[in-house]
Design a protein around this motif. Structure first.
Motif, PDB file in Angstrom:
ATOM      1  N   ASP A   1       0.703  -1.124  -0.038  1.00 22.99           N
ATOM      2  CA  ASP A   1      -0.045  -0.027  -0.212  1.00 22.99           C
ATOM      3  C   ASP A   1       1.007   1.287  -0.022  1.00 22.99           C
ATOM      4  O   ASP A   1       0.660   2.166  -0.728  1.00 22.99           O
ATOM      5  CB  ASP A   1      -0.975   0.121   1.315  1.00 22.99           C
ATOM      6  CG  ASP A   1      -2.030   1.054   1.315  1.00 22.99           C
ATOM      7  OD1 ASP A   1      -2.342   1.253  -0.183  1.00 22.99           O
ATOM      8  OD2 ASP A   1      -2.536   1.297   2.001  1.00 22.99           O
ATOM      9  N   HIS A   2       1.942   1.233   0.894  1.00 22.64           N
ATOM     10  CA  HIS A   2       3.035   2.271   1.055  1.00 22.64           C
ATOM     11  C   HIS A   2       3.496   2.701  -0.543  1.00 22.64           C
ATOM     12  O   HIS A   2       3.653   3.826  -0.885  1.00 22.64           O
ATOM     13  CB  HIS A   2       4.064   2.193   2.024  1.00 22.64           C
ATOM     14  CG  HIS A   2       5.155   3.187   2.124  1.00 22.64           C
ATOM     15  ND1 HIS A   2       4.292   4.122   2.525  1.00 22.64           N
ATOM     16  CD2 HIS A   2       6.109   3.280   2.041  1.00 22.64           C
ATOM     17  CE1 HIS A   2       5.582   5.381   2.828  1.00 22.64           C
ATOM     18  NE2 HIS A   2       6.414   4.433   2.420  1.00 22.64           N
ATOM     19  N   LEU A   3       3.892   1.589  -1.194  1.00 16.14           N
ATOM     20  CA  LEU A   3       4.574   1.714  -2.317  1.00 16.14           C
ATOM     21  C   LEU A   3       3.799   2.326  -3.390  1.00 16.14           C
ATOM     22  O   LEU A   3       4.056   3.077  -4.203  1.00 16.14           O
ATOM     23  CB  LEU A   3       5.042   0.341  -2.891  1.00 16.14           C
ATOM     24  CG  LEU A   3       6.408  -0.352  -2.440  1.00 16.14           C
ATOM     25  CD1 LEU A   3       6.624  -1.684  -2.902  1.00 16.14           C
ATOM     26  CD2 LEU A   3       7.547   0.609  -2.675  1.00 16.14           C
ATOM     27  N   CYS A   4       2.336   1.877  -3.475  1.00 16.41           N
ATOM     28  CA  CYS A   4       1.312   2.312  -4.304  1.00 16.41           C
ATOM     29  C   CYS A   4       1.022   3.823  -4.017  1.00 16.41           C
ATOM     30  O   CYS A   4       0.637   4.666  -5.166  1.00 16.41           O
ATOM     31  CB  CYS A   4      -0.172   1.596  -4.503  1.00 16.41           C
ATOM     32  SG  CYS A   4       0.195  -0.147  -4.880  1.00 16.41           S
TER      33      CYS A   4
ATOM     34  N   ASN B   1       9.993   4.728  -8.845  1.00 15.44           N
ATOM     35  CA  ASN B   1      10.567   3.601  -9.919  1.00 15.44           C
ATOM     36  C   ASN B   1      10.681   2.296  -9.201  1.00 15.44           C
ATOM     37  O   ASN B   1      11.472   2.053  -8.485  1.00 15.44           O
ATOM     38  CB  ASN B   1      11.765   4.383 -10.512  1.00 15.44           C
ATOM     39  CG  ASN B   1      12.064   3.644 -11.653  1.00 15.44           C
ATOM     40  OD1 ASN B   1      11.321   3.166 -12.603  1.00 15.44           O
ATOM     41  ND2 ASN B   1      13.382   3.496 -12.057  1.00 15.44           N
ATOM     42  N   GLY B   2      10.234   1.368 -10.387  1.00 19.81           N
ATOM     43  CA  GLY B   2      10.090   0.100  -9.733  1.00 19.81           C
ATOM     44  C   GLY B   2       9.026  -0.475  -8.821  1.00 19.81           C
ATOM     45  O   GLY B   2       9.266  -1.496  -8.270  1.00 19.81           O
ATOM     46  N   TYR B   3       8.097   0.568  -8.389  1.00 19.95           N
ATOM     47  CA  TYR B   3       7.190  -0.003  -7.344  1.00 19.95           C
ATOM     48  C   TYR B   3       6.498  -1.179  -7.693  1.00 19.95           C
ATOM     49  O   TYR B   3       6.043  -1.942  -6.925  1.00 19.95           O
ATOM     50  CB  TYR B   3       6.313   1.405  -6.928  1.00 19.95           C
ATOM     51  CG  TYR B   3       5.021   1.251  -7.928  1.00 19.95           C
ATOM     52  CD1 TYR B   3       3.873   0.821  -7.346  1.00 19.95           C
ATOM     53  CD2 TYR B   3       5.002   1.919  -9.175  1.00 19.95           C
ATOM     54  CE1 TYR B   3       2.610   0.948  -8.379  1.00 19.95           C
ATOM     55  CE2 TYR B   3       4.072   2.204  -9.783  1.00 19.95           C
ATOM     56  CZ  TYR B   3       2.806   1.684  -9.700  1.00 19.95           C
ATOM     57  OH  TYR B   3       1.652   2.042 -10.309  1.00 19.95           O
ATOM     58  N   GLU B   4       5.970  -1.306  -9.023  1.00 19.39           N
ATOM     59  CA  GLU B   4       5.342  -2.447  -9.582  1.00 19.39           C
ATOM     60  C   GLU B   4       5.999  -3.791  -9.241  1.00 19.39           C
ATOM     61  O   GLU B   4       5.306  -4.695  -8.662  1.00 19.39           O
ATOM     62  CB  GLU B   4       5.173  -2.545 -10.930  1.00 19.39           C
ATOM     63  CG  GLU B   4       4.304  -1.214 -11.616  1.00 19.39           C
ATOM     64  CD  GLU B   4       5.311  -0.125 -11.924  1.00 19.39           C
ATOM     65  OE1 GLU B   4       4.607   0.629 -12.851  1.00 19.39           O
ATOM     66  OE2 GLU B   4       6.366  -0.088 -11.441  1.00 19.39           O
ATOM     67  N   LEU B   5       7.245  -3.787  -9.145  1.00 15.86           N
ATOM     68  CA  LEU B   5       8.078  -4.916  -8.888  1.00 15.86           C
ATOM     69  C   LEU B   5       7.876  -5.331  -7.396  1.00 15.86           C
ATOM     70  O   LEU B   5       7.840  -6.464  -6.891  1.00 15.86           O
ATOM     71  CB  LEU B   5       9.395  -4.976  -9.036  1.00 15.86           C
ATOM     72  CG  LEU B   5       9.974  -5.021 -10.791  1.00 15.86           C
ATOM     73  CD1 LEU B   5      11.366  -4.508 -10.792  1.00 15.86           C
ATOM     74  CD2 LEU B   5       9.643  -6.476 -11.321  1.00 15.86           C
ATOM     75  N   GLY B   6       7.921  -4.230  -6.492  1.00 17.31           N
ATOM     76  CA  GLY B   6       7.829  -4.580  -5.080  1.00 17.31           C
ATOM     77  C   GLY B   6       6.456  -4.821  -4.734  1.00 17.31           C
ATOM     78  O   GLY B   6       6.489  -5.673  -3.809  1.00 17.31           O
ATOM     79  N   VAL B   7       5.457  -4.434  -5.408  1.00  9.61           N
ATOM     80  CA  VAL B   7       3.982  -4.566  -4.974  1.00  9.61           C
ATOM     81  C   VAL B   7       3.891  -6.305  -5.274  1.00  9.61           C
ATOM     82  O   VAL B   7       3.306  -7.044  -4.568  1.00  9.61           O
ATOM     83  CB  VAL B   7       3.164  -3.992  -5.865  1.00  9.61           C
ATOM     84  CG1 VAL B   7       1.473  -4.697  -5.652  1.00  9.61           C
ATOM     85  CG2 VAL B   7       2.880  -2.577  -5.349  1.00  9.61           C
ATOM     86  N   LYS B   8       4.387  -6.725  -6.355  1.00  5.33           N
ATOM     87  CA  LYS B   8       4.276  -8.201  -6.902  1.00  5.33           C
ATOM     88  C   LYS B   8       5.107  -8.642  -5.945  1.00  5.33           C
ATOM     89  O   LYS B   8       4.825 -10.041  -5.398  1.00  5.33           O
ATOM     90  CB  LYS B   8       4.669  -8.451  -8.300  1.00  5.33           C
ATOM     91  CG  LYS B   8       4.692  -9.802  -8.727  1.00  5.33           C
ATOM     92  CD  LYS B   8       5.151  -9.984 -10.056  1.00  5.33           C
ATOM     93  CE  LYS B   8       4.004  -9.268 -11.253  1.00  5.33           C
ATOM     94  NZ  LYS B   8       4.400  -9.760 -12.684  1.00  5.33           N
ATOM     95  N   GLY B   9       6.455  -8.489  -5.574  1.00  8.11           N
ATOM     96  CA  GLY B   9       7.069  -9.421  -4.405  1.00  8.11           C
ATOM     97  C   GLY B   9       6.505  -9.331  -3.373  1.00  8.11           C
ATOM     98  O   GLY B   9       6.531 -10.512  -2.593  1.00  8.11           O
TER      99      GLY B   9
END
Length: 304
Positions: free
Chosen positions: A155-158, A163-171
């Motif tokens: 949620d924080h990443l979103c 940059n690269g937040y999508e990778l973090g969410v999926k991770g």
């Protein structure tokens, strides 16, 4: 005059159907978070199902959440996991407010359509119902802290979108499913009760009939015949699997549709009553006031 059934809202979260078919997010990043509030956004979310995963994360207040045939009193911090094809619905508690996040994503967002070990051993069996994960994770659950940490971090990443937040969410979601797998039930070794599956399919048929014909005359006998039950058996069965009687559920659904129309159209109260299956205006006004503790006119003024 607008036709209530053709009202188009921005998402199906605002206008829930029994089987959601509208895609909630971009196919390139099939993940979305919707902040919702009952009763401010809508009065209740009727039982429905979809092909995506839905996580309901209670942020403030309290209400009730039903997943399949179990109803929970939801409170701040509670997490509910709804896997593809499973029934779920939300209701408010009178004079109480419930704020929550709807986190929705497709299983292929995690790679369920890949030909690899993770997909074959874990993701595909979850999607196909062969592995059942816990539906409710409260603060007292052993896995609550790591699960809530994953959701809070994504949620924080979103919110920041670096940059690269999508990778973090999926991770974080992959870690979350790894944690949940520890409490998963393998139905290959522990088969699903055939009667439960039969009940789910029958209930889905009943819910679909209500959604398509709520504005028409619906009798217990008509619906019971579709299920192959007598009227008395159907009423007992429906209350057992939903926690409420059929007539009460139908009235609640119609009132929810009426509240939606009061919010989103300028139709007269008489027109809305007729559109939502009430053939008597005084009866509609009485039931509406009993449910919302205000008249339809007062409700409309409060909304605007």
């Amino acid at each position: 005059m607008k036709n209530l059934k053709n009202i188009e809202n921005t998402t199906l979260i605002k206008n829930p159907a029994y089987q959601e078919t509208k895609r909630h997010s971009d196919t390139m990043f099939a993940f979305n978070v919707y902040p919702c509030t009952i009763p401010a956004d809508f009065t209740f979310v009727p039982l429905h199902w979809q092909d995506s995963v839905e996580i309901i994360y209670i942020k403030r207040g309290s209400g009730t959440v039903q997943v399949d045939f179990t109803t929970y009193t939801a409170k701040e911090g509670d997490i509910f996991l709804v896997l593809p094809g499973h029934l779920h619905g939300l209701r408010g508690i009178l004079q109480k407010r419930m704020e929550y996040e709807n986190i929705i994503f497709d299983m292929n967002f995690l790679g369920s359509d890949n030909v690899d070990l993770c997909s074959q051993k874990y993701l595909q069996p979850v999607m196909n119902g062969k592995i059942q994960l816990p539906a409710y994770i409260g603060r007292e659950h052993d896995m609550y802290n790591p699960v809530s940490l994953c959701l809070d971090a994504s949620d924080h990443l979103c919110s920041l979108r670096p940059n690269g937040y999508e990778l973090g969410v999926k991770g974080y979601l992959m870690i979350l499913f790894s944690i949940l797998m520890q409490a998963g039930v393998d139905h290959a070794a522990n088969p699903v009760n055939a009667m439960d599956q039969k009940n789910v399919q029958k209930l889905k048929a009943v819910l679909s009939r209500i959604e398509s014909d709520y504005d028409k005359k619906l009798t217990v006998r008509d619906i019971a015949e579709e299920c192959g039950y007598s009227a008395s058996h159907f009423m007992r069965w429906f209350k057992e699997v939903t926690g409420t009687g059929f007539s009460g559920y139908l009235i609640e659904y119609r009132l929810g549709r009426a509240a939606q129309a009061l919010r989103n159209t300028d139709d007269s109260i008489l027109e809305i009553a007729e559109q939502t299956g009430f053939d008597n205006l005084s009866n509609f006004n009485r039931l509406f006031k009993k449910r919302f503790e205000m008249t339809p006119s007062q409700f409309r003024k409060q909304v605007f």
